[in-house]
Design a protein around this motif. Structure first.
Motif, PDB file in Angstrom:
ATOM      1  N   SER A  24     -14.863 -65.051  46.691  1.00 37.82           N
ATOM      2  CA  SER A  24     -14.725 -64.678  48.202  1.00 37.82           C
ATOM      3  C   SER A  24     -14.391 -63.149  48.255  1.00 37.82           C
ATOM      4  O   SER A  24     -14.127 -62.535  47.204  1.00 37.82           O
ATOM      5  CB  SER A  24     -13.529 -65.286  49.013  1.00 37.82           C
ATOM      6  N   SER A  27      -9.005 -63.167  49.226  1.00 41.15           N
ATOM      7  CA  SER A  27      -8.125 -64.183  49.384  1.00 41.15           C
ATOM      8  C   SER A  27      -6.842 -64.165  49.212  1.00 41.15           C
ATOM      9  O   SER A  27      -6.480 -63.360  48.543  1.00 41.15           O
ATOM     10  CB  SER A  27      -8.798 -65.314  48.414  1.00 41.15           C
ATOM     11  N   SER A  40      -9.433 -67.515  52.840  1.00 44.58           N
ATOM     12  CA  SER A  40     -10.337 -66.473  52.352  1.00 44.58           C
ATOM     13  C   SER A  40     -11.121 -65.801  53.380  1.00 44.58           C
ATOM     14  O   SER A  40     -11.367 -66.065  54.576  1.00 44.58           O
ATOM     15  CB  SER A  40     -11.347 -67.387  51.552  1.00 44.58           C
ATOM     16  N   ALA A 123      -5.232 -61.844  53.198  1.00 42.40           N
ATOM     17  CA  ALA A 123      -6.646 -61.939  52.986  1.00 42.40           C
ATOM     18  C   ALA A 123      -7.327 -61.008  53.467  1.00 42.40           C
ATOM     19  O   ALA A 123      -8.434 -60.378  52.441  1.00 42.40           O
ATOM     20  CB  ALA A 123      -7.150 -63.584  53.124  1.00 42.40           C
TER      21      ALA A 123
END
Length: 218
Positions: A24, A27, A40, A123
């Motif tokens: 990702s 995250s 994420s 995130a």
């Protein structure tokens, strides 16, 4: 209530690890007490033409409960988190694109939604998406005896008259989002609001420590 009373405030212990997922753009896994959330972020991404906004990025949020079966409560959480993130993200820098935020519930021992909001913020920071400010969520319960308690435990929250949660920005602690459950007086609302506003300093201080750990400034 004065700022000096902050020293008497106690929130649930917070622990966080960033860069938790390798696939990702950003995250974080966040524990507030025994409640644990994994978030994420992916984007900005190319999205279908019908979903594009010519003026700003389209923010999408998916909340996945531990039970695995989606419910109306999950959709409510998605709306709260999406509206909060849209306020903070500088979407005008990413027109016609999408920013996808996935929230996974790992453990719920009270304060699930505030933990999810805070984890989403961390995130987003980790992803490098441009933001107007950070945001922090704090909750307060009105107990049966009328007393207020910050970040109630699951048993306290279940037995409380009401639970009031607020999200503040990091620039001037202005209210970004508010969500409540139960019955409460106007005085209780304002007292809970100010307690949570002051307590948000503790959350922002935690953010600074975490960001410094993962992106040390020389």
């Amino acid at each position: 209530m004065g700022v000096q009373e902050m020293q008497d405030f106690k929130l649930k212990p917070m622990k966080c690890e960033m860069n938790y997922l390798s696939k990702s753009d950003g995250s974080a896994i966040l524990a507030q007490g025994e409640t644990v959330i994994l978030a994420s972020v992916n984007g900005p991404l190319d999205i279908k033409t019908q979903s594009q906004n010519v003026e700003k990025a389209t923010v999408e949020v998916l909340f996945a409960s531990k039970a695995g079966k989606p419910c109306i409560g999950d959709r409510y959480k998605e709306i709260i988190i999406r509206q909060t993130c849209e306020t903070a993200v500088l979407g005008s820098l990413y027109p016609r694109t999408g920013i996808s935020i996935t929230i996974q519930e790992l453990e719920d021992f009270g304060g699930l939604l505030t933990c999810a909001v805070n984890c989403a913020c961390l995130a987003l920071v980790n992803s490098g998406v441009a933001m107007r400010s950070l945001f922090a969520a704090v909750s307060c319960a009105v107990l049966q005896d009328g007393n207020l308690v910050l970040e109630p435990a699951a048993a306290q929250q279940a037995d409380a008259r009401a639970t009031l949660s607020f999200v503040f920005d990091s620039r001037d602690k202005s209210l970004v989002t508010g969500f409540t459950e139960g019955m409460f007086s106007e005085d209780a609302y304002h007292e809970a609001l100010e307690r949570c506003r002051l307590a948000s300093d503790l959350v922002f201080a935690f953010y600074r420590d975490i960001v410094t750990k993962y992106a040390p400034v020389v």
